[in-house]
Design a protein around this motif. Sequence first.
Motif, short mmCIF file in Angstrom:
data_model
loop_
_atom_site.label_atom_id
_atom_site.label_comp_id
_atom_site.label_asym_id
_atom_site.label_seq_id
_atom_site.Cartn_x
_atom_site.Cartn_y
_atom_site.Cartn_z
N ILE A 71 48.86 31.12 32.13
CA ILE A 71 49.92 31.62 31.42
C ILE A 71 49.83 33.64 32.23
N LEU A 72 48.75 33.60 32.41
CA LEU A 72 48.65 34.87 33.55
C LEU A 72 49.62 34.72 34.71
N HIS A 73 49.30 33.80 35.21
CA HIS A 73 50.21 33.65 36.22
C HIS A 73 51.87 33.51 35.97
N LYS A 74 52.27 32.81 34.90
CA LYS A 74 53.11 33.25 34.15
C LYS A 74 54.04 34.22 34.04
N LEU A 111 48.11 41.80 40.24
CA LEU A 111 46.56 41.83 38.96
C LEU A 111 46.85 40.28 38.38
N PHE A 112 47.67 40.62 37.49
CA PHE A 112 47.81 39.36 36.49
C PHE A 112 47.48 37.38 37.61
N ASP A 113 48.02 37.12 39.25
CA ASP A 113 47.44 37.16 39.60
C ASP A 113 46.69 36.06 40.15
N TRP A 114 45.74 37.81 40.72
CA TRP A 114 43.89 37.48 40.60
C TRP A 114 43.38 37.80 39.56
N TYR A 115 43.29 38.24 38.60
CA TYR A 115 42.71 37.32 37.84
C TYR A 115 42.61 35.95 37.10
N ALA A 116 43.96 35.80 37.34
CA ALA A 116 44.16 34.27 36.64
C ALA A 116 43.13 33.16 37.52
N GLU A 117 43.01 34.27 39.18
CA GLU A 117 42.41 33.17 39.70
C GLU A 117 40.88 33.35 39.36
N ASP A 118 40.30 34.27 39.60
CA ASP A 118 39.18 35.14 39.23
C ASP A 118 38.74 34.47 38.34
N ILE A 119 38.71 34.09 37.00
CA ILE A 119 38.31 34.12 35.58
C ILE A 119 37.38 32.76 36.06
N LYS A 120 38.28 31.58 36.94
CA LYS A 120 37.73 30.54 37.68
C LYS A 120 36.29 30.36 38.73
N ARG A 121 36.47 31.51 39.11
CA ARG A 121 34.97 31.71 39.58
C ARG A 121 33.71 32.23 38.81
N ASP A 122 33.73 32.78 37.70
CA ASP A 122 32.72 33.32 36.87
C ASP A 122 31.71 32.70 36.99
#
Length: 475
Positions: A71-74, A111-122
């Motif tokens: 959703i964030l990527h979209k 920013l939306f793209d970055w956090y869309a991926e960063d949450i997967k590395r949390d």
Amino acid sequence: MSYDTDLQLFIDGVWKSGEGRDAHTVINPANGGGIAEVPYATRADLDEALAAADRAFPEWRSTDVEKRGAILHKAASLLRERADHIAATLTQEQGKVLNEARLEVLGSAQLFDWYAEDIKRDYGRTLVRPAGQLSRVIRQPVGPVATFSPWNFPIYLLAKKVAAALAAGCTVISRPPHDTPGVATELFRALADAGIPKGVAQLVHGDADLISTTLIGSKEIRKVSFTGSTNVGKHLMRLAADSMTRITMELGGHAPVLIFDDCDLEKTLDMVVPQKFRNAGQVCVSPTRFYVQESIYDAFLRGFAERTAEVKIGNGLEADTKMGPLANERRPEAVGALIADAEAKGARVLAGGSKGEGGFFFQPTLLADVPNTANIMNEEPFGPVAVTKSFSTFDEVIEQANRLPFGLAAFAFTENGRRANLIGDLIESGMVGINTFAISVADAPFGGVKDSGFGSEGGKEGLESYQVVKAIHQA
């Protein structure tokens, strides 16, 4: 170019317009004329937003990070597709030149793209325990969040909060400034069109006091993120204390710039002058207090004045404009008063120094020999004014840089590696740029110390600010 953004509230998945609500006129700072009416949220609207955010939180926090990220990527993709329209809206509402506005929109998408991926590395961590026992540390979303963002970077600073909060699994209620409601509306329209579930993200325009007291004082809101002035930040902190609500505060600055005599002077001037007048100086990390080593002080002033005279001011929609107007009618008066005070106390005006014609324009201005007694040396001008003073020794300039209670950003220009290391250690600031102004990037923390606030946005630290830590011990 006409203003055609439909200004609305977004609550529980529904767009709401006037419908009897009070409204505020949005002003184009290039000419002082009204361009739209933004509806103000009522107390009932805020209660509905709180109920929606509270209801939607359990499901959103449980949503798989891949789905959240999609959703964030979209939303990021839609912001890029609509960048030209959103940038034009931003320029008409806030005044910055069109190219700066477009870069701000693209930075928001990043920013939306970055956090869309960063949450997967949390990741959490497991602690060493005897056989048969388990202790682990995890991070969980803090809960519904209230965000308050300013008018100087109205979509980027909103995106910095909303993207991280949504990625973390929090629901959000955002109150943007009434000066720039259109770009906030467009950001939330991108989220809605990207498929954000009902109740996960709400946008409420309106009276700052009503919204802040209602949201912060509620039982639903568990985190507040604010960017703005130190005085307002302290007021919101007092409100948050009563409800024990977590807060992140990104407050004012008054950035020192240390110019040493071993720098490449022409290259340095080519960097610092455009940065000083970017967004008409209405930048919380704007280079403002220039301390220049005495052996190159006169040459620096000449070069700065020459470049300042070449900065063309005008409507930000015009292609040859290099600096637009200030954002509202209060700013030219405030900036002019600071310059008059500095002159009365011995400062010299080497360029600019007065209002422009029409709208809320102010000339790009260079002040020399500004004493510490001048108000502009102690108060952030938040306008197109560079203040300069010479120095002789390293210890002297470090003392001057750290003199104020602010500590958001600081900059230095030197080719001496050891000196650069010392500057990084000794400057009291949340961020330090050495031979660069690139300090606000998606993967790095952004925040200050002292009266410039606490907590960070951006980077891993920005995600963690919307999370609580839990230790689980099992024997």
